[in-house]
Structure formats: C-alpha cells, structure tokens
Motif scaffolding. Structure first.
Motif, PDB file in Angstrom:
ATOM      1  N   ALA A  54      32.621  -4.792 157.901  1.00 24.12           N
ATOM      2  CA  ALA A  54      32.838  -4.240 156.559  1.00 24.12           C
ATOM      3  C   ALA A  54      34.295  -3.843 156.322  1.00 24.12           C
ATOM      4  O   ALA A  54      34.663  -3.484 155.204  1.00 24.12           O
ATOM      5  N   PHE A  55      35.124  -3.901 157.357  1.00 23.52           N
ATOM      6  CA  PHE A  55      36.515  -3.465 157.250  1.00 23.52           C
ATOM      7  C   PHE A  55      37.439  -4.679 157.132  1.00 23.52           C
ATOM      8  O   PHE A  55      37.285  -5.673 157.840  1.00 23.52           O
ATOM      9  N   THR A  56      38.410  -4.589 156.220  1.00 23.75           N
ATOM     10  CA  THR A  56      39.391  -5.653 156.018  1.00 23.75           C
ATOM     11  C   THR A  56      40.790  -5.055 156.051  1.00 23.75           C
ATOM     12  O   THR A  56      41.038  -4.015 155.430  1.00 23.75           O
ATOM     13  N   VAL A  57      41.693  -5.703 156.756  1.00 30.05           N
ATOM     14  CA  VAL A  57      43.088  -5.264 156.788  1.00 30.05           C
ATOM     15  C   VAL A  57      43.982  -6.413 156.336  1.00 30.05           C
ATOM     16  O   VAL A  57      43.762  -7.564 156.721  1.00 30.05           O
ATOM     17  N   THR A  58      44.964  -6.108 155.497  1.00 27.24           N
ATOM     18  CA  THR A  58      45.877  -7.110 154.944  1.00 27.24           C
ATOM     19  C   THR A  58      47.321  -6.654 155.140  1.00 27.24           C
ATOM     20  O   THR A  58      47.640  -5.483 154.892  1.00 27.24           O
ATOM     21  N   ALA A  59      48.172  -7.565 155.565  1.00 28.97           N
ATOM     22  CA  ALA A  59      49.610  -7.299 155.690  1.00 28.97           C
ATOM     23  C   ALA A  59      50.365  -8.415 154.986  1.00 28.97           C
ATOM     24  O   ALA A  59      50.018  -9.587 155.122  1.00 28.97           O
ATOM     25  N   ASP A  60      51.392  -8.048 154.214  1.00 31.69           N
ATOM     26  CA  ASP A  60      52.159  -9.020 153.443  1.00 31.69           C
ATOM     27  C   ASP A  60      53.629  -8.620 153.458  1.00 31.69           C
ATOM     28  O   ASP A  60      53.956  -7.425 153.367  1.00 31.69           O
ATOM     29  N   VAL A  61      54.518  -9.607 153.571  1.00 34.22           N
ATOM     30  CA  VAL A  61      55.960  -9.362 153.631  1.00 34.22           C
ATOM     31  C   VAL A  61      56.660 -10.266 152.620  1.00 34.22           C
ATOM     32  O   VAL A  61      56.319 -11.446 152.488  1.00 34.22           O
ATOM     33  N   ALA A  62      57.638  -9.723 151.899  1.00 36.62           N
ATOM     34  CA  ALA A  62      58.459 -10.502 150.961  1.00 36.62           C
ATOM     35  C   ALA A  62      59.925 -10.347 151.346  1.00 36.62           C
ATOM     36  O   ALA A  62      60.377  -9.247 151.685  1.00 36.62           O
ATOM     37  N   ARG A  63      60.659 -11.447 151.262  1.00 36.32           N
ATOM     38  CA  ARG A  63      62.084 -11.412 151.578  1.00 36.32           C
ATOM     39  C   ARG A  63      62.866 -12.161 150.511  1.00 36.32           C
ATOM     40  O   ARG A  63      62.594 -13.321 150.206  1.00 36.32           O
ATOM     41  N   ASP A  64      63.853 -11.477 149.926  1.00 40.64           N
ATOM     42  CA  ASP A  64      64.723 -12.100 148.933  1.00 40.64           C
ATOM     43  C   ASP A  64      65.652 -13.125 149.574  1.00 40.64           C
ATOM     44  O   ASP A  64      66.200 -12.891 150.651  1.00 40.64           O
ATOM     45  N   ARG A  65      65.846 -14.242 148.874  1.00 41.02           N
ATOM     46  CA  ARG A  65      66.894 -15.193 149.231  1.00 41.02           C
ATOM     47  C   ARG A  65      68.076 -15.072 148.267  1.00 41.02           C
ATOM     48  O   ARG A  65      69.222 -15.287 148.641  1.00 41.02           O
ATOM     49  N   LYS A  66      67.738 -14.705 146.997  1.00 39.06           N
ATOM     50  CA  LYS A  66      68.763 -14.462 145.984  1.00 39.06           C
ATOM     51  C   LYS A  66      68.327 -13.260 145.163  1.00 39.06           C
ATOM     52  O   LYS A  66      67.154 -13.110 144.829  1.00 39.06           O
ATOM     53  N   ASN A  67      69.276 -12.389 144.849  1.00 42.22           N
ATOM     54  CA  ASN A  67      68.983 -11.227 144.018  1.00 42.22           C
ATOM     55  C   ASN A  67      70.257 -10.815 143.293  1.00 42.22           C
ATOM     56  O   ASN A  67      71.125 -10.153 143.865  1.00 42.22           O
ATOM     57  N   PHE A 105      57.315  -4.890 151.896  1.00 39.52           N
ATOM     58  CA  PHE A 105      56.081  -5.158 152.621  1.00 39.52           C
ATOM     59  C   PHE A 105      54.930  -4.293 152.125  1.00 39.52           C
ATOM     60  O   PHE A 105      55.130  -3.242 151.497  1.00 39.52           O
ATOM     61  N   LEU A 106      53.720  -4.773 152.399  1.00 44.22           N
ATOM     62  CA  LEU A 106      52.481  -4.100 152.023  1.00 44.22           C
ATOM     63  C   LEU A 106      51.541  -4.093 153.218  1.00 44.22           C
ATOM     64  O   LEU A 106      51.415  -5.089 153.929  1.00 44.22           O
ATOM     65  N   LEU A 107      50.856  -2.945 153.428  1.00 43.97           N
ATOM     66  CA  LEU A 107      49.790  -2.845 154.414  1.00 43.97           C
ATOM     67  C   LEU A 107      48.601  -2.196 153.732  1.00 43.97           C
ATOM     68  O   LEU A 107      48.724  -1.106 153.146  1.00 43.97           O
ATOM     69  N   GLU A 108      47.439  -2.861 153.784  1.00 46.61           N
ATOM     70  CA  GLU A 108      46.235  -2.379 153.100  1.00 46.61           C
ATOM     71  C   GLU A 108      45.038  -2.424 154.035  1.00 46.61           C
ATOM     72  O   GLU A 108      44.856  -3.371 154.795  1.00 46.61           O
ATOM     73  N   GLY A 109      44.199  -1.385 153.957  1.00 44.75           N
ATOM     74  CA  GLY A 109      42.920  -1.367 154.649  1.00 44.75           C
ATOM     75  C   GLY A 109      41.806  -1.062 153.668  1.00 44.75           C
ATOM     76  O   GLY A 109      41.974  -0.209 152.790  1.00 44.75           O
ATOM     77  N   LYS A 110      40.671  -1.766 153.782  1.00 48.92           N
ATOM     78  CA  LYS A 110      39.524  -1.533 152.894  1.00 48.92           C
ATOM     79  C   LYS A 110      38.240  -1.469 153.721  1.00 48.92           C
ATOM     80  O   LYS A 110      38.073  -2.206 154.689  1.00 48.92           O
ATOM     81  N   TYR A 111      37.330  -0.593 153.293  1.00 48.26           N
ATOM     82  CA  TYR A 111      36.017  -0.513 153.932  1.00 48.26           C
ATOM     83  C   TYR A 111      34.953  -0.619 152.848  1.00 48.26           C
ATOM     84  O   TYR A 111      34.887   0.225 151.941  1.00 48.26           O
ATOM     85  N   ALA A 112      34.126  -1.666 152.944  1.00 43.02           N
ATOM     86  CA  ALA A 112      33.093  -1.912 151.941  1.00 43.02           C
ATOM     87  C   ALA A 112      31.874  -1.037 152.208  1.00 43.02           C
ATOM     88  O   ALA A 112      31.227  -1.160 153.261  1.00 43.02           O
ATOM     89  N   MET A 113      31.549  -0.160 151.271  1.00 44.83           N
ATOM     90  CA  MET A 113      30.368   0.689 151.377  1.00 44.83           C
ATOM     91  C   MET A 113      29.139  -0.020 150.802  1.00 44.83           C
ATOM     92  O   MET A 113      28.005   0.306 151.144  1.00 44.83           O
ATOM     93  N   SER A 114      29.381  -0.972 149.897  1.00 46.53           N
ATOM     94  CA  SER A 114      28.338  -1.804 149.301  1.00 46.53           C
ATOM     95  C   SER A 114      29.032  -3.003 148.682  1.00 46.53           C
ATOM     96  O   SER A 114      30.243  -3.164 148.817  1.00 46.53           O
TER      97      SER A 114
END
Length: 305
Positions: A248-261, A270-279
């Motif tokens: 029921a648990f999901t973990v997500t990690a995401d990274v972004a890097r600029d090449r031009k700005n 970056f993003l780090l997310e955790g979710k737990y499904a109760m239903s």
C-alpha cells in the motif's frame, strides 16, 4: 456559493431520471500541514504542497444515439481552511467550464479546460500531476499553462495503436494577452509505456515544448523528459526519476536539472514523495520539494469522492 451548491445537488439527484443521460457530482478533499519557503508552518489546503486542490465538480453526458454523445463539465476549487472559493482563474467555475460532443470520429470541445500540453505531460509524469510535481513547478506543462480559456479543441479517438492527439486553438479576441494561441499534444499509451509530446505557441512568440516517457515494470517505474520553455524567460532542462510500490506504500523521487536558464543560474531541483493508500479513495502523503534553492514540505490526507 450556497445557491450554487444546492443547484449542484439538484442536478445530481435528477440525473438518474433523465432518459439516456447521467449527471455526476464529484470532488476532492485534501488538507494537511505545510511549510512553504519563506512562510510559517500551518494548515494547508489547495497549496503547492497539497497533493491536489480541494474541489467540487459536476459532469453530465447524454447519449444521442448512433455513437454520438454530448456532455459538459463544471468544476470549482475550494479551501478547507475557511470554505472559501479557490480561484484557478476568474469566476466561480474557474477550474473547468466546458461542453463537448464526440463519437467514433473523436471529440470536439469548447470552453475553459486543462490544456493539451498538460495532458501530454500527464501521460508520463510519475506522481499523477500532483500540486508539488517537479516538472510543473520547474518548467510548466510543455512550458505552457495548466488551463486555457475559450479553447476550441479536437481530440482523436482512442484505439489508434496506443496513439492519440489533441490540438486546441484560442482566438485572438478571447485572449487576455490579445494574442492567438495553439496548443497540442501527441500521446502514446500502450502496456507499460506512456509517452507524450506537448507543444504550444502564442502568436508572435516562440514554441514551447516538452517530450517525456515512462516505463512501468509493475512495482517499479522510471520516467525521463526534456523540456524547453522559450516564450519569455528561456529555461530548458531534463528530468529523471523513479517510483516504487511496496504494497500500500509508494515512494517517488524525481530530479530536474537546467541546461539553459536565462533568468539566473542553472538549478538542480528535486522531489521526494511518500504515499500510503488507506483505501481506493483515500491516502496519506508526505512530500518535500526543492525548487530554485527554496525548500517546501507537506504532510496531508486526500479523499476522492
């Protein structure tokens, strides 16, 4: 506000009595504790660090026969802090206000709605397009807006070997910037693969675009993209991330890097997310988002109805 909600309830109750028709009342309740960069820790609803915006919507569909159907969708945002309307634009129904007609030939729609570029990103983005998703907070959706006003659009039918496409147009007279705009996507969704190309352009401007893809191995998925926002301050870069499910648990990690700005230094976000499904409809979540050297945190619960 109260009159509008009563009208929604009446529409929903009357839907079952309509021959060849249906009307559905739906929504999201999402609230938690958030800490946004430069602000105090507090209760949050419909903020960047909520999983999604709390909302209430009504949609309907009528079967006209011969494979032809017509429908509508109205949606408004709200805050669980004080019950106030949360604007995603002007007007009460600022999240969505559209009608459509469709058949075996595809779907034509008119109104305020999520942009084709948004759907192109949603085809592969790892978190399900949460408020705190990394791509939207760093590069936008194909470098463009989440929603378009006064959009005419056509979407191809599903079942074209996994491919679909949508193109939208906003006339100059309907644009707040007094510029016409086109917005389009091409999506491939077949088995474990989801991919999308998003493109949009204001008249006289440059074309923004995003290309991304996800491969789902079952309990683990990976995604990557390249994004180019060129209308205004130019910003380009790539993202790469993964999502793993443990029951029921999901973990997500995401990274972004600029090449031009052109707006400043090149950032790594970056993003780090955790979710737990109760239903099937309810889950708790915790997330941390770093965008351009600013840290944001959220802990909450979401219920879909």
């Amino acid at each position: 506000m109260k009159k509008s909600l009563i009208a929604l309830a009446v529409l929903a109750a009357s839907g079952a009595a309509m021959a060849q028709s249906s009307v559905t009342l739906y929504g999201v309740a999402d609230a938690g504790v958030v800490k946004l960069a430069g602000d105090k820790t507090k209760m949050g609803s419909s903020t960047t660090m909520n999983n999604g915006n709390s909302r209430l919507g009504v949609r309907g569909i009528e079967d006209l026969g011969g494979g032809l159907k017509v429908g509508f969708n109205f949606e408004t945002g709200l805050s669980l802090n004080d019950g106030a309307t949360v604007a995603s634009g002007d007007g009460f129904w600022a999240r969505t206000a559209k009608m459509w007609i469709g058949g075996n030939w595809g779907t034509f729609q008119m109104g305020r709605t999520l942009s084709p570029s948004f759907y192109g990103v949603a085809a592969w983005e790892l978190t399900g397009i949460t408020n705190y998703n990394l791509i939207g907070n760093t590069y936008g959706y194909g470098g463009g807006a989440v929603r378009n006003n006064s959009q005419f659009s056509y979407k191809t039918p599903d079942g074209l070997g996994g491919f679909s496409a949508e193109v939208g147009y906003i006339a100059k007279g309907n644009s707040a910037t007094d510029q016409s705009k086109w917005d389009a996507n091409v999506i491939y969704a077949n088995g474990p693969i989801g991919a999308g190309l998003s493109m949009n352009k204001l008249s006289g401007g440059k074309t923004n675009w995003s290309l991304g893809g996800q491969y789902n191995f079952g309990t683990f998925a990976v995604a990557t993209s390249y994004n180019a926002r060129r209308d205004g301050v130019r910003r380009e870069g790539f993202t790469i991330g993964g999502r793993a499910q443990f029951g029921a648990f999901t973990v997500t990690a995401d990274v972004a890097r600029d090449r031009k700005n052109d707006g400043g230094k090149k950032y790594t976000n970056f993003l780090l997310e955790g979710k737990y499904a109760m239903s099937k409809r309810t889950f708790v979540y915790v997330a941390g988002l770093r965008v351009d050297d600013k840290n944001n945190y959220g802990l909450g619960i979401r219920h879909n109805f």
